[in-house]
Motif scaffolding. Structure first.
Motif, PDB file in Angstrom:
ATOM      1  N   CYS A  14      -9.453  89.214  45.986  1.00  0.00           N
ATOM      2  CA  CYS A  14     -10.332  89.605  44.877  1.00  0.00           C
ATOM      3  C   CYS A  14     -10.471  88.493  43.849  1.00  0.00           C
ATOM      4  O   CYS A  14     -11.256  88.610  42.904  1.00  0.00           O
ATOM      5  CB  CYS A  14      -9.789  90.865  44.198  1.00  0.00           C
ATOM      6  SG  CYS A  14      -9.842  92.330  45.232  1.00  0.00           S
ATOM      7  N   SER A  15      -9.729  87.436  44.012  1.00  0.00           N
ATOM      8  CA  SER A  15      -9.724  86.309  43.099  1.00  0.00           C
ATOM      9  C   SER A  15      -9.192  85.108  43.866  1.00  0.00           C
ATOM     10  O   SER A  15      -8.337  85.258  44.749  1.00  0.00           O
ATOM     11  CB  SER A  15      -8.826  86.622  41.893  1.00  0.00           C
ATOM     12  OG  SER A  15      -8.512  85.462  41.158  1.00  0.00           O
ATOM     13  N   ALA A  16      -9.669  83.922  43.532  1.00  0.00           N
ATOM     14  CA  ALA A  16      -9.185  82.722  44.215  1.00  0.00           C
ATOM     15  C   ALA A  16      -7.886  82.205  43.634  1.00  0.00           C
ATOM     16  O   ALA A  16      -7.188  81.407  44.252  1.00  0.00           O
ATOM     17  CB  ALA A  16     -10.248  81.628  44.151  1.00  0.00           C
ATOM     18  N   GLY A  17      -7.541  82.640  42.435  1.00  0.00           N
ATOM     19  CA  GLY A  17      -6.327  82.207  41.765  1.00  0.00           C
ATOM     20  C   GLY A  17      -6.331  82.727  40.350  1.00  0.00           C
ATOM     21  O   GLY A  17      -7.285  83.405  39.929  1.00  0.00           O
ATOM     22  N   GLY A  18      -5.282  82.419  39.603  1.00  0.00           N
ATOM     23  CA  GLY A  18      -5.258  82.912  38.237  1.00  0.00           C
ATOM     24  C   GLY A  18      -4.008  82.526  37.491  1.00  0.00           C
ATOM     25  O   GLY A  18      -3.287  81.603  37.867  1.00  0.00           O
ATOM     26  N   VAL A  19      -3.767  83.279  36.420  1.00  0.00           N
ATOM     27  CA  VAL A  19      -2.699  82.945  35.484  1.00  0.00           C
ATOM     28  C   VAL A  19      -1.813  84.163  35.246  1.00  0.00           C
ATOM     29  O   VAL A  19      -2.310  85.258  34.977  1.00  0.00           O
ATOM     30  CB  VAL A  19      -3.275  82.483  34.122  1.00  0.00           C
ATOM     31  CG1 VAL A  19      -2.154  81.969  33.221  1.00  0.00           C
ATOM     32  CG2 VAL A  19      -4.332  81.414  34.321  1.00  0.00           C
TER      33      VAL A  19
ATOM     34  N   PRO B 156       0.461  79.163  36.713  1.00  0.00           N
ATOM     35  CA  PRO B 156      -0.577  79.426  37.721  1.00  0.00           C
ATOM     36  C   PRO B 156      -0.060  80.225  38.912  1.00  0.00           C
ATOM     37  O   PRO B 156       1.102  80.116  39.316  1.00  0.00           O
ATOM     38  CB  PRO B 156      -1.001  78.023  38.155  1.00  0.00           C
ATOM     39  CG  PRO B 156       0.230  77.189  37.947  1.00  0.00           C
ATOM     40  CD  PRO B 156       0.944  77.771  36.764  1.00  0.00           C
ATOM     41  N   MET B 157      -0.973  80.988  39.509  1.00  0.00           N
ATOM     42  CA  MET B 157      -0.719  81.749  40.728  1.00  0.00           C
ATOM     43  C   MET B 157      -1.923  81.572  41.653  1.00  0.00           C
ATOM     44  O   MET B 157      -3.071  81.571  41.196  1.00  0.00           O
ATOM     45  CB  MET B 157      -0.511  83.230  40.407  1.00  0.00           C
ATOM     46  CG  MET B 157       0.603  83.484  39.402  1.00  0.00           C
ATOM     47  SD  MET B 157       0.741  85.220  38.875  1.00  0.00           S
ATOM     48  CE  MET B 157       1.456  85.967  40.348  1.00  0.00           C
ATOM     49  N   ALA B 158      -1.669  81.405  42.952  1.00  0.00           N
ATOM     50  CA  ALA B 158      -2.758  81.201  43.915  1.00  0.00           C
ATOM     51  C   ALA B 158      -2.208  81.423  45.316  1.00  0.00           C
ATOM     52  O   ALA B 158      -1.027  81.675  45.511  1.00  0.00           O
ATOM     53  CB  ALA B 158      -3.352  79.797  43.774  1.00  0.00           C
TER      54      ALA B 158
END
Length: 491
Positions: A191-196, A244-246
């Motif tokens: 649902c997302s390519a990456g985030g915080v 960061p998270m991915a």
């Protein structure tokens, strides 16, 4: 743009071509940032198309997983159109141009609710972006929305009275972890390519481990925590960080490099330059397999994952050997002193006269955090000094061994409702492998390595010395390369 072709028809043609390629976009929805960037820069796909596909996937999976607190579909579409136009005009593109990202709902994004999982903050809407959000936007990232947390971030299960429970994409009956559980679930599910996320005792690394993605708890001061709730200020501000998270370590590094840098709002900010390591530069470096009775007993499957990671590094030329680290029992006691009684006392005052509105999990935390005698000034100042002395002693032990390997927690994801703060079985026992890094301010990355017999992801933790974040990522990437491609969750 072809000569003589008006801009608007070119834009429409680009969109039409991009949409016609939807069926061939093999990178979606689990593509890396590098893959998405290449497709956008090559004009094989439009940021507008990427966002539409992401929103469609979110619409499908939000009812099943519940990772999102707030979804800004129109804002994402609007930003995608702007970025599409820049690409068509041949403008210089940022390193994250068109990347669809998410952010934990305790970090300020202007105009978005930022509740941190609490009814007491449901009406709080920040007027400006946190510096890290501004940096990501300036690099071309598109924020889709923000993600779920436990109330005030004080649990390893993401559930609250405001937006409910987030499920693990690998098993809906299991926790996505906490406190960055919504972020981990959204990224793992495509649902997302990456985030915080943010991390005060494993809150990036544990959800990453539970959901089968990667996450970095950076050294305090590398990425500004300005605009995060609770604020990182005071004599224990080094406990909590943002990071960061991915789905891959390379993507984690890309996000880290954009977000890193000093900010006057973060007292711990340090202008440390980004360093680059190649795996070939690190061969023969000593890596320790962390041993300490203070950390608890991991499951056999968890131990096997660490052994697999260690073996893969040894086969690539690293010098890997067992490493006993002394003092972690004291480190864990000190971590709980600050994370429990000190922070618990502050939160108790925040919820005073509103106890009927807080979640059972926050109530559980507060009951254990505030169960002892009131903290004295002498206790607090001594704990601060003890922390610094212990940190120095641990650094001396790691003088010739800059990287350690360990579990992230004692087991894979637990079932919903099974996490607690009870002595003997609760978080102070199961999450010890992660917690001591927050006391000492060390960086640590979670990288998925294997799966349990139940099919749940198992990650391994790569631990470094302060400001050795890039070295941590380089070793984690070597583990990832040896592991091979990770299969997505069976959604």
């Amino acid at each position: 743009m072809p000569a003589g072709l008006p801009f608007r028809p070119a834009l429409d043609l680009f969109r039409a071509c991009a949409y016609s390629l939807a069926s061939t976009m093999s990178f979606f929805p689990f593509g890396t940032l590098a893959e998405i960037t290449q497709e956008i820069r090559s004009k094989n796909v439009s940021p507008v198309e990427i966002i539409e596909l992401q929103l469609k996937r979110i619409e499908t999976l939000q009812p099943k997983l519940n990772p999102f607190v707030h979804l800004d579909a129109e804002g994402a579409r609007r930003q995608a159109r702007v970025l599409e136009s820049l690409a068509l005009q041949g403008q210089q593109l940022g390193p994250l141009h068109g990347m669809p990202l998410t952010i934990k709902s305790c970090i300020d994004v202007a105009g978005w609710p930022c509740p941190a999982g609490s009814l007491l903050r449901k009406d709080y809407v920040p007027k400006q972006d946190a510096p890290l959000a501004s940096r990501l936007k300036a690099a071309g990232a598109i924020f889709l929305g923000n993600t779920n947390t436990p109330e005030f971030l004080m649990a390893y299960e993401t559930d609250n009275r405001l937006t409910g429970k987030t499920n693990n994409p690998w098993s809906l009956a299991h926790s996505a972890g906490g406190s960055s559980g919504g972020e981990a679930a959204a990224i793992a599910a495509g649902c997302s390519a990456g985030g915080v996320g943010s991390d005060g005792g494993g809150s990036i690394r544990v959800p990453a481990h539970f959901c089968g993605i990667c996450g970095l708890k950076p050294t305090p001061g590398c990425i500004p925590s300005t605009g995060h709730f609770p604020p990182g200020a005071g004599a224990f501000s080094w406990i909590g960080v943002v990071g960061p998270m991915a789905r891959t370590i390379a993507d984690v590094r890309s996000l880290f490099e954009v977000m890193a840098g000093p900010d006057p709002g973060d007292a711990l900010s340090a202008p440390v330059p980004i360093r680059t390591y190649r795996e070939s530069d690190l061969r023969a470096m000593r890596i320790g397999i962390l041993e300490s009775e203070a950390l608890g007993v991991p499951t056999a499957e968890t131990r096997a994952a660490v052994e697999r990671a260690a073996k893969s590094l040894a086969e690539r030329g690293f010098a890997v050997e067992p490493f006993r680290l002394n003092g972690l029992d004291r480190a864990l006691d000190l971590w709980w002193f600050f994370f429990g009684p000190v922070i618990g006392n502050l939160l108790q005052h925040s919820v005073a006269d509103h106890e009927d509105q807080i979640s059972p999990m926050l109530r559980d935390y507060l009951s254990y955090a505030n169960s002892g005698d009131p903290i004295t000034l002498n206790q607090f100042t001594k704990a601060c000094a003890d922390r610094d002395l212990l940190r120095a002693e641990i650094l001396r032990q790691m003088l010739s061994t800059p990287i350690l390997l360990s579990p992230v927690s004692t087991s894979p994801a637990f079932r919903h409702g099974e996490g607690n703060y009870a002595p003997g079985t609760g978080y102070r026992d199961t999450m010890r492998f992660s917690q001591w890094l927050n006391l000492t301010g060390f960086p640590g990355a979670a990288v998925p390595v294997s799966h349990s017999n139940e099919g749940l992801p198992i990650g391994v933790q790569v631990i470094g010395r302060p400001f050795g974040d890039e070295l941590v990522l380089a070793v984690a990437e070597a583990i990832e390369a040896a592991r091979g491609i990770c299969e997505p969750p069976p959604l």
